[in-house]
Write an enzyme that holds these catalytic residues in place. Structure first.
Site, PDB file in Angstrom:
ATOM      1  N   ARG A 174       0.809  -1.231   0.000  1.00 44.09           N
ATOM      2  CA  ARG A 174       0.000   0.000   0.000  1.00 44.09           C
ATOM      3  C   ARG A 174       0.839   1.277   0.000  1.00 44.09           C
ATOM      4  O   ARG A 174       0.488   2.283   0.632  1.00 44.09           O
ATOM      5  CB  ARG A 174      -1.002   0.014   1.176  1.00 44.09           C
ATOM      6  CG  ARG A 174      -1.953  -1.145   1.194  1.00 44.09           C
ATOM      7  CD  ARG A 174      -2.857  -1.205  -0.054  1.00 44.09           C
ATOM      8  NE  ARG A 174      -3.443  -2.529  -0.154  1.00 44.09           N
ATOM      9  CZ  ARG A 174      -2.944  -3.495  -0.935  1.00 44.09           C
ATOM     10  NH1 ARG A 174      -1.902  -3.276  -1.726  1.00 44.09           N
ATOM     11  NH2 ARG A 174      -3.521  -4.668  -0.971  1.00 44.09           N
ATOM     12  N   SER A 223     -10.603  -0.196   3.715  1.00 44.43           N
ATOM     13  CA  SER A 223      -9.851  -0.539   4.925  1.00 44.43           C
ATOM     14  C   SER A 223      -9.153   0.694   5.475  1.00 44.43           C
ATOM     15  O   SER A 223      -8.395   1.354   4.758  1.00 44.43           O
ATOM     16  CB  SER A 223      -8.818  -1.619   4.616  1.00 44.43           C
ATOM     17  OG  SER A 223      -9.482  -2.816   4.293  1.00 44.43           O
ATOM     18  N   GLU A 293      -4.002   3.231   6.862  1.00 41.38           N
ATOM     19  CA  GLU A 293      -3.752   3.201   5.411  1.00 41.38           C
ATOM     20  C   GLU A 293      -4.277   4.505   4.817  1.00 41.38           C
ATOM     21  O   GLU A 293      -3.705   5.074   3.892  1.00 41.38           O
ATOM     22  CB  GLU A 293      -4.493   1.996   4.799  1.00 41.38           C
ATOM     23  CG  GLU A 293      -4.435   1.969   3.284  1.00 41.38           C
ATOM     24  CD  GLU A 293      -5.201   0.791   2.685  1.00 41.38           C
ATOM     25  OE1 GLU A 293      -5.148  -0.326   3.230  1.00 41.38           O
ATOM     26  OE2 GLU A 293      -5.868   1.017   1.652  1.00 41.38           O
TER      27      GLU A 293
HETATM   28  C1  LIG Z   1     -15.259   0.481  -0.707  1.00 39.71           C
HETATM   29  C2  LIG Z   1     -13.771   0.594  -0.822  1.00 39.71           C
HETATM   30  C3  LIG Z   1     -13.026  -0.553  -1.036  1.00 39.71           C
HETATM   31  C4  LIG Z   1     -11.626  -0.470  -1.172  1.00 39.71           C
HETATM   32  N1  LIG Z   1     -10.927  -1.604  -1.403  1.00 39.71           N
HETATM   33  C5  LIG Z   1      -9.583  -1.526  -1.586  1.00 39.71           C
HETATM   34  C6  LIG Z   1      -8.825  -2.712  -1.865  1.00 39.71           C
HETATM   35  O1  LIG Z   1      -9.349  -3.815  -1.990  1.00 39.71           O
HETATM   36  N2  LIG Z   1      -7.470  -2.569  -2.017  1.00 39.71           N
HETATM   37  C7  LIG Z   1      -6.838  -1.366  -1.920  1.00 39.71           C
HETATM   38  O2  LIG Z   1      -5.619  -1.299  -2.099  1.00 39.71           O
HETATM   39  N3  LIG Z   1      -7.539  -0.224  -1.646  1.00 39.71           N
HETATM   40  C8  LIG Z   1      -8.886  -0.287  -1.483  1.00 39.71           C
HETATM   41  N4  LIG Z   1      -9.593   0.857  -1.198  1.00 39.71           N
HETATM   42  C9  LIG Z   1      -8.851   2.130  -0.988  1.00 39.71           C
HETATM   43  C10 LIG Z   1      -8.687   2.998  -2.238  1.00 39.71           C
HETATM   44  O3  LIG Z   1      -9.709   2.722  -3.173  1.00 39.71           O
HETATM   45  C11 LIG Z   1      -7.336   2.813  -2.937  1.00 39.71           C
HETATM   46  O4  LIG Z   1      -6.263   3.146  -2.079  1.00 39.71           O
HETATM   47  C12 LIG Z   1      -7.233   3.690  -4.191  1.00 39.71           C
HETATM   48  O5  LIG Z   1      -6.162   3.254  -4.989  1.00 39.71           O
HETATM   49  C13 LIG Z   1      -7.069   5.167  -3.913  1.00 39.71           C
HETATM   50  O6  LIG Z   1      -7.198   5.839  -5.161  1.00 39.71           O
HETATM   51  P1  LIG Z   1      -7.826   7.292  -5.255  1.00 39.71           P
HETATM   52  O7  LIG Z   1      -7.756   7.740  -6.656  1.00 39.71           O
HETATM   53  O8  LIG Z   1      -9.177   7.305  -4.620  1.00 39.71           O
HETATM   54  O9  LIG Z   1      -6.779   8.105  -4.369  1.00 39.71           O
HETATM   55  P2  LIG Z   1      -7.076   9.283  -3.331  1.00 39.71           P
HETATM   56  O10 LIG Z   1      -7.794   8.708  -2.147  1.00 39.71           O
HETATM   57  O11 LIG Z   1      -7.691  10.438  -3.994  1.00 39.71           O
HETATM   58  O12 LIG Z   1      -5.587   9.664  -2.906  1.00 39.71           O
HETATM   59  C14 LIG Z   1      -4.739   8.767  -2.224  1.00 39.71           C
HETATM   60  C15 LIG Z   1      -3.350   9.421  -2.129  1.00 39.71           C
HETATM   61  O13 LIG Z   1      -2.809   9.539  -3.428  1.00 39.71           O
HETATM   62  C16 LIG Z   1      -2.501  10.892  -3.752  1.00 39.71           C
HETATM   63  N5  LIG Z   1      -2.805  11.028  -5.178  1.00 39.71           N
HETATM   64  C17 LIG Z   1      -3.947  10.631  -5.803  1.00 39.71           C
HETATM   65  N6  LIG Z   1      -3.842  10.826  -7.133  1.00 39.71           N
HETATM   66  C18 LIG Z   1      -2.607  11.356  -7.351  1.00 39.71           C
HETATM   67  C19 LIG Z   1      -1.914  11.784  -8.514  1.00 39.71           C
HETATM   68  N7  LIG Z   1      -2.448  11.707  -9.743  1.00 39.71           N
HETATM   69  N8  LIG Z   1      -0.647  12.282  -8.361  1.00 39.71           N
HETATM   70  C20 LIG Z   1      -0.074  12.369  -7.142  1.00 39.71           C
HETATM   71  N9  LIG Z   1      -0.691  11.995  -6.001  1.00 39.71           N
HETATM   72  C21 LIG Z   1      -1.951  11.492  -6.109  1.00 39.71           C
HETATM   73  C22 LIG Z   1      -3.360  11.736  -2.819  1.00 39.71           C
HETATM   74  O14 LIG Z   1      -2.755  12.981  -2.547  1.00 39.71           O
HETATM   75  C23 LIG Z   1      -3.379  10.841  -1.580  1.00 39.71           C
HETATM   76  O15 LIG Z   1      -2.192  11.044  -0.833  1.00 39.71           O
HETATM   77  C24 LIG Z   1     -10.985   0.803  -1.073  1.00 39.71           C
HETATM   78  C25 LIG Z   1     -11.761   1.957  -0.859  1.00 39.71           C
HETATM   79  C26 LIG Z   1     -13.136   1.860  -0.752  1.00 39.71           C
HETATM   80  C27 LIG Z   1     -13.940   3.106  -0.569  1.00 39.71           C
END
Ligand SMILES: Cc1cc2nc3c(=O)[nH]c(=O)nc-3n(C[C@H](O)[C@H](O)[C@H](O)COP(=O)(O)OP(=O)(O)OC[C@H]3O[C@@H](n4cnc5c(N)ncnc54)[C@H](O)[C@@H]3O)c2cc1C
Length: 301
Positions: A174, A223, A293
């Site tokens: 992660r 999570s 996380e």
């Molecule tokens: C219902 C649910 C289920 C989930 N299941 C999983 C799972 O099975 N496995 C898992 O790993 N995660 C899971 N997650 C967590 C999440 O979906 C992942 O971590 C996902 O990859 C985050 O992506 P995001 O675009 O939403 O990032 P964000 O939440 O918007 O950002 C996360 C971090 O990345 C940075 N960031 C985002 N985009 C960029 C960019 N383009 N450039 C630089 N920095 C950036 C942000 O500043 C922040 O620090 C789940 C979440 C939910 C709501």
């Protein structure tokens, strides 16, 4: 002073899957890499700190909001797909939703569909978090399908675009290291063209399992805690009797103890208070240190 690209005082709650959080002092949502570059220059010229938000599915945004410039990648989306020498090659803009990648891998009946199924958020956020699943399968996280990452960053008074090969990135549980600082604007992905007819069926089964185990009908960030070495965070929290524990509108999900759900009226403060209570209870009862996380954004002091 804001310009066409940059707005002032924009609410961020709708950009977080927890549906909480205050406003961005300054906000922009670039549609092109050139607009990302303009936003970075703006932040430099106005001496404003830059915060990036992707799909908002792994962030806890403070009720006090975020000072400086928040850059949302939600409009920086699009895909280019090619088949080349036995490989499927995809170039995705940083703000492309993971479900779009998933659709392609399902169509091609390729293994990455399995870990991508049900993963919220964008491709950029997937790289930052090295998002994936715990089960032993190949591939099981982003680092295994990424070929390169393109970043836009400030370089003195200008911006630069840097393409970083996956081998130069340290992909850990992660987390990914080696592409910072900057905004991930484009990601190259590849996987061998070795179709398997079972993949679409297994994707349906994966979705069914997620639905049965996770509270997908309530706002959450998935999570909240990373699994401590040798343990499942959800099982540890459950064993401490914390399922259903609530403060205000934030509750440890009775369905999955590593999820904290917004039951309708949660504030970021409520969620943070539940997180701290879970951490201190688990520490007292089991000596295990739970680390988040979820990434905290904005003003928490
Ligand atoms: C219902 C649910 C289920 C989930 N299941 C999983 C799972 O099975 N496995 C898992 O790993 N995660 C899971 N997650 C967590 C999440 O979906 C992942 O971590 C996902 O990859 C985050 O992506 P995001 O675009 O939403 O990032 P964000 O939440 O918007 O950002 C996360 C971090 O990345 C940075 N960031 C985002 N985009 C960029 C960019 N383009 N450039 C630089 N920095 C950036 C942000 O500043 C922040 O620090 C789940 C979440 C939910 C709501």
């Amino acid at each position: 002073m804001a310009n066409d690209l940059v707005q002032q005082n924009v609410s961020l709650a709708s950009l977080s899957t927890w549906r909480v959080g205050g406003p961005a002092e300054y906000f922009c949502s670039p549609r092109t890499i050139e607009e990302v570059e303009a936003a970075l220059l703006w932040s430099h010229q106005h001496q404003q700190r830059l915060t990036v938000i992707g799909g908002g599915s792994n962030v806890l945004i403070s009720d006090k909001g975020v000072r400086g410039l928040v850059l949302s990648t939600r409009q920086l989306a699009g895909l280019d797909v090619k088949e080349d020498q036995g490989q499927l090659r995809i170039v995705a803009m940083g703000g492309t939703h993971k479900s779009q990648l998933l659709r392609i891998f399902i169509q091609k009946k390729l293994a990455p569909a399995l870990f991508l199924s049900g993963l919220p958020g964008d491709v950029g956020g997937g790289v930052v978090m090295n998002a994936g699943v715990g089960e032993a399968r190949l591939p099981r996280e982003f680092g295994e399908i990424v070929e390169w990452v393109e970043v836009v960053r400030l370089h003195g008074t200008k911006t630069e675009r840097v393409k970083i090969p996956s081998e130069q990135i340290r992909w850990t549980y992660r987390h990914s290291e080696g592409w910072q600082p900057g905004v991930i604007v484009r990601v190259g992905l590849k996987w061998p063209l070795e179709p398997d007819d079972e993949i679409p069926i297994q994707v349906r089964e994966t979705n069914r399992l997620r639905l049965s185990k996770q509270p997908l009908d309530q706002p959450s960030c998935g999570s909240v805690f990373v699994n401590p070495s040798g343990y499942k965070a959800g099982a540890v929290i459950d064993n401490c009797g914390l399922k259903g524990f609530a403060i205000g509108g934030a509750m440890v999900s009775p369905k999955h103890a590593n999820f904290i759900v917004n039951t309708g009226t949660a504030t970021a403060h409520d969620i943070d208070a539940v997180i701290k209570h879970v951490q201190s209870t688990v520490k007292t009862l089991t000596q295990v240190d739970l680390k988040t996380e979820v990434i905290y954004l904005g003003e928490w002091a």
